[in-house]
Motif scaffolding. Structure first.
Motif, PDB file in Angstrom:
ATOM      1  N   VAL A   1      72.646  44.866  78.761  1.00  0.00           N
ATOM      2  CA  VAL A   1      73.319  43.963  79.703  1.00  0.00           C
ATOM      3  C   VAL A   1      74.830  44.076  79.539  1.00  0.00           C
ATOM      4  O   VAL A   1      75.566  44.189  80.526  1.00  0.00           O
ATOM      5  CB  VAL A   1      72.856  42.499  79.511  1.00  0.00           C
ATOM      6  N   GLU A   2      75.297  44.077  78.307  1.00  0.00           N
ATOM      7  CA  GLU A   2      76.745  44.182  78.065  1.00  0.00           C
ATOM      8  C   GLU A   2      77.298  45.498  78.617  1.00  0.00           C
ATOM      9  O   GLU A   2      78.344  45.515  79.267  1.00  0.00           O
ATOM     10  CB  GLU A   2      77.036  44.088  76.569  1.00  0.00           C
TER      11      GLU A   2
ATOM     12  N   GLY B   1      78.906  44.034  81.715  1.00  0.00           N
ATOM     13  CA  GLY B   1      80.164  43.587  81.125  1.00  0.00           C
ATOM     14  C   GLY B   1      80.312  42.077  81.121  1.00  0.00           C
ATOM     15  O   GLY B   1      79.402  41.350  80.734  1.00  0.00           O
ATOM     16  N   ASP B   2      81.471  41.607  81.595  1.00  0.00           N
ATOM     17  CA  ASP B   2      81.762  40.173  81.605  1.00  0.00           C
ATOM     18  C   ASP B   2      80.838  39.382  82.527  1.00  0.00           C
ATOM     19  O   ASP B   2      80.722  38.170  82.393  1.00  0.00           O
ATOM     20  CB  ASP B   2      83.219  39.931  82.018  1.00  0.00           C
ATOM     21  N   ALA B   3      80.190  40.053  83.461  1.00  0.00           N
ATOM     22  CA  ALA B   3      79.258  39.378  84.377  1.00  0.00           C
ATOM     23  C   ALA B   3      77.843  39.322  83.805  1.00  0.00           C
ATOM     24  O   ALA B   3      76.913  38.880  84.476  1.00  0.00           O
ATOM     25  CB  ALA B   3      79.244  40.091  85.730  1.00  0.00           C
ATOM     26  N   GLY B   4      77.679  39.723  82.545  1.00  0.00           N
ATOM     27  CA  GLY B   4      76.358  39.749  81.921  1.00  0.00           C
ATOM     28  C   GLY B   4      75.698  38.389  81.858  1.00  0.00           C
ATOM     29  O   GLY B   4      74.491  38.273  82.070  1.00  0.00           O
TER      30      GLY B   4
ATOM     31  N   ARG C   1      71.466  36.327  72.241  1.00  0.00           N
ATOM     32  CA  ARG C   1      72.047  37.506  71.592  1.00  0.00           C
ATOM     33  C   ARG C   1      73.268  38.006  72.351  1.00  0.00           C
ATOM     34  O   ARG C   1      74.265  38.406  71.751  1.00  0.00           O
ATOM     35  CB  ARG C   1      70.982  38.588  71.438  1.00  0.00           C
ATOM     36  N   TYR C   2      73.199  37.983  73.671  1.00  0.00           N
ATOM     37  CA  TYR C   2      74.350  38.394  74.477  1.00  0.00           C
ATOM     38  C   TYR C   2      75.554  37.506  74.169  1.00  0.00           C
ATOM     39  O   TYR C   2      76.675  37.998  74.026  1.00  0.00           O
ATOM     40  CB  TYR C   2      73.996  38.343  75.973  1.00  0.00           C
ATOM     41  N   GLU C   3      75.326  36.205  74.045  1.00  0.00           N
ATOM     42  CA  GLU C   3      76.423  35.279  73.725  1.00  0.00           C
ATOM     43  C   GLU C   3      77.050  35.624  72.385  1.00  0.00           C
ATOM     44  O   GLU C   3      78.268  35.539  72.221  1.00  0.00           O
ATOM     45  CB  GLU C   3      75.912  33.838  73.731  1.00  0.00           C
ATOM     46  N   GLN C   4      76.230  36.040  71.426  1.00  0.00           N
ATOM     47  CA  GLN C   4      76.761  36.449  70.126  1.00  0.00           C
ATOM     48  C   GLN C   4      77.618  37.708  70.261  1.00  0.00           C
ATOM     49  O   GLN C   4      78.650  37.832  69.604  1.00  0.00           O
ATOM     50  CB  GLN C   4      75.630  36.680  69.126  1.00  0.00           C
ATOM     51  N   LEU C   5      77.179  38.634  71.117  1.00  0.00           N
ATOM     52  CA  LEU C   5      77.977  39.842  71.354  1.00  0.00           C
ATOM     53  C   LEU C   5      79.329  39.484  71.957  1.00  0.00           C
ATOM     54  O   LEU C   5      80.363  40.030  71.555  1.00  0.00           O
ATOM     55  CB  LEU C   5      77.233  40.804  72.297  1.00  0.00           C
ATOM     56  N   VAL C   6      79.323  38.584  72.923  1.00  0.00           N
ATOM     57  CA  VAL C   6      80.569  38.168  73.574  1.00  0.00           C
ATOM     58  C   VAL C   6      81.490  37.498  72.563  1.00  0.00           C
ATOM     59  O   VAL C   6      82.694  37.767  72.536  1.00  0.00           O
ATOM     60  CB  VAL C   6      80.280  37.237  74.774  1.00  0.00           C
ATOM     61  N   GLU C   7      80.930  36.644  71.705  1.00  0.00           N
ATOM     62  CA  GLU C   7      81.727  35.987  70.663  1.00  0.00           C
ATOM     63  C   GLU C   7      82.367  37.003  69.732  1.00  0.00           C
ATOM     64  O   GLU C   7      83.544  36.909  69.412  1.00  0.00           O
ATOM     65  CB  GLU C   7      80.861  35.033  69.828  1.00  0.00           C
ATOM     66  N   ARG C   8      81.600  37.977  69.303  1.00  0.00           N
ATOM     67  CA  ARG C   8      82.129  39.006  68.390  1.00  0.00           C
ATOM     68  C   ARG C   8      83.224  39.809  69.062  1.00  0.00           C
ATOM     69  O   ARG C   8      84.215  40.154  68.432  1.00  0.00           O
ATOM     70  CB  ARG C   8      81.008  39.935  67.918  1.00  0.00           C
ATOM     71  N   ARG C   9      83.042  40.118  70.338  1.00  0.00           N
ATOM     72  CA  ARG C   9      84.047  40.886  71.072  1.00  0.00           C
ATOM     73  C   ARG C   9      85.322  40.061  71.225  1.00  0.00           C
ATOM     74  O   ARG C   9      86.420  40.601  71.132  1.00  0.00           O
ATOM     75  CB  ARG C   9      83.487  41.282  72.451  1.00  0.00           C
ATOM     76  N   THR C  10      85.193  38.762  71.412  1.00  0.00           N
ATOM     77  CA  THR C  10      86.340  37.881  71.582  1.00  0.00           C
ATOM     78  C   THR C  10      87.165  37.798  70.312  1.00  0.00           C
ATOM     79  O   THR C  10      88.386  37.785  70.345  1.00  0.00           O
ATOM     80  CB  THR C  10      85.870  36.461  71.988  1.00  0.00           C
ATOM     81  N   TYR C  11      86.484  37.774  69.144  1.00  0.00           N
ATOM     82  CA  TYR C  11      87.169  37.629  67.881  1.00  0.00           C
ATOM     83  C   TYR C  11      87.574  38.947  67.251  1.00  0.00           C
ATOM     84  O   TYR C  11      88.187  38.964  66.202  1.00  0.00           O
ATOM     85  CB  TYR C  11      86.322  36.820  66.900  1.00  0.00           C
ATOM     86  N   SER C  12      87.232  40.064  67.849  1.00  0.00           N
ATOM     87  CA  SER C  12      87.578  41.379  67.287  1.00  0.00           C
ATOM     88  C   SER C  12      88.974  41.801  67.642  1.00  0.00           C
ATOM     89  O   SER C  12      89.526  41.512  68.628  1.00  0.00           O
ATOM     90  CB  SER C  12      86.599  42.441  67.784  1.00  0.00           C
TER      91      SER C  12
ATOM     92  N   GLU D   1      64.328  44.829  69.873  1.00  0.00           N
ATOM     93  CA  GLU D   1      64.150  45.008  71.312  1.00  0.00           C
ATOM     94  C   GLU D   1      65.057  44.044  72.087  1.00  0.00           C
ATOM     95  O   GLU D   1      65.717  44.431  73.060  1.00  0.00           O
ATOM     96  CB  GLU D   1      62.689  44.777  71.686  1.00  0.00           C
ATOM     97  N   LEU D   2      65.127  42.778  71.638  1.00  0.00           N
ATOM     98  CA  LEU D   2      65.978  41.791  72.298  1.00  0.00           C
ATOM     99  C   LEU D   2      67.452  42.158  72.174  1.00  0.00           C
ATOM    100  O   LEU D   2      68.221  42.029  73.135  1.00  0.00           O
ATOM    101  CB  LEU D   2      65.715  40.398  71.720  1.00  0.00           C
ATOM    102  N   TRP D   3      67.864  42.618  70.991  1.00  0.00           N
ATOM    103  CA  TRP D   3      69.254  43.059  70.820  1.00  0.00           C
ATOM    104  C   TRP D   3      69.544  44.261  71.714  1.00  0.00           C
ATOM    105  O   TRP D   3      70.622  44.368  72.293  1.00  0.00           O
ATOM    106  CB  TRP D   3      69.545  43.390  69.356  1.00  0.00           C
ATOM    107  N   GLY D   4      68.581  45.153  71.832  1.00  0.00           N
ATOM    108  CA  GLY D   4      68.748  46.303  72.727  1.00  0.00           C
ATOM    109  C   GLY D   4      68.946  45.874  74.166  1.00  0.00           C
ATOM    110  O   GLY D   4      69.771  46.428  74.887  1.00  0.00           O
ATOM    111  N   MET D   5      68.199  44.872  74.593  1.00  0.00           N
ATOM    112  CA  MET D   5      68.342  44.359  75.955  1.00  0.00           C
ATOM    113  C   MET D   5      69.717  43.727  76.141  1.00  0.00           C
ATOM    114  O   MET D   5      70.377  43.932  77.169  1.00  0.00           O
ATOM    115  CB  MET D   5      67.229  43.358  76.266  1.00  0.00           C
ATOM    116  N   ALA D   6      70.165  42.957  75.129  1.00  0.00           N
ATOM    117  CA  ALA D   6      71.481  42.324  75.211  1.00  0.00           C
ATOM    118  C   ALA D   6      72.585  43.382  75.293  1.00  0.00           C
ATOM    119  O   ALA D   6      73.538  43.250  76.070  1.00  0.00           O
ATOM    120  CB  ALA D   6      71.707  41.405  74.015  1.00  0.00           C
TER     121      ALA D   6
END
Length: 83
Positions: free
Chosen positions: A35-36, A40-43, A72-83, A27-32
């Motif tokens: 938000v993404e 987007g970047d303003a999440g 969790r959102y921060e982890q998504l942003v990190e993954r997007r940055t390194y992809s 549920e938390l990952w779904g919320m993150a």
């Protein structure tokens, strides 16, 4: 997904006629992800605003919920940055 804290360890919803049970982590990952997708970047700013708004209203459980979403959102942003 609700902005408040429900106290449940999982969420239930109907999808194509079948009952789906989500863990709290899912549920938390779904919320993150929501938000993404919608902010987007303003999440990060959106989440910080939610936490502040809930804490000011005395809804500490809701603030903690969104702090978990923020991690969790921060982890998504990190993954997007390194992809």
């Amino acid at each position: 997904m609700a902005s408040g804290y429900t106290g449940r360890s999982h969420a239930c919803c109907w999808h194509r006629g079948a009952l789906l049970t989500l863990t709290r982590d899912q549920e938390l990952w779904g919320m993150a992800l929501w938000v993404e997708k919608h902010h987007g970047d303003a999440g990060g700013e959106f989440i910080a605003s939610k936490i502040d708004q809930l804490n000011r209203a005395g809804a500490q459980d809701g603030g903690r919920l969104w702090q978990n979403v923020a991690r969790r959102y921060e982890q998504l942003v990190e993954r997007r940055t390194y992809s």
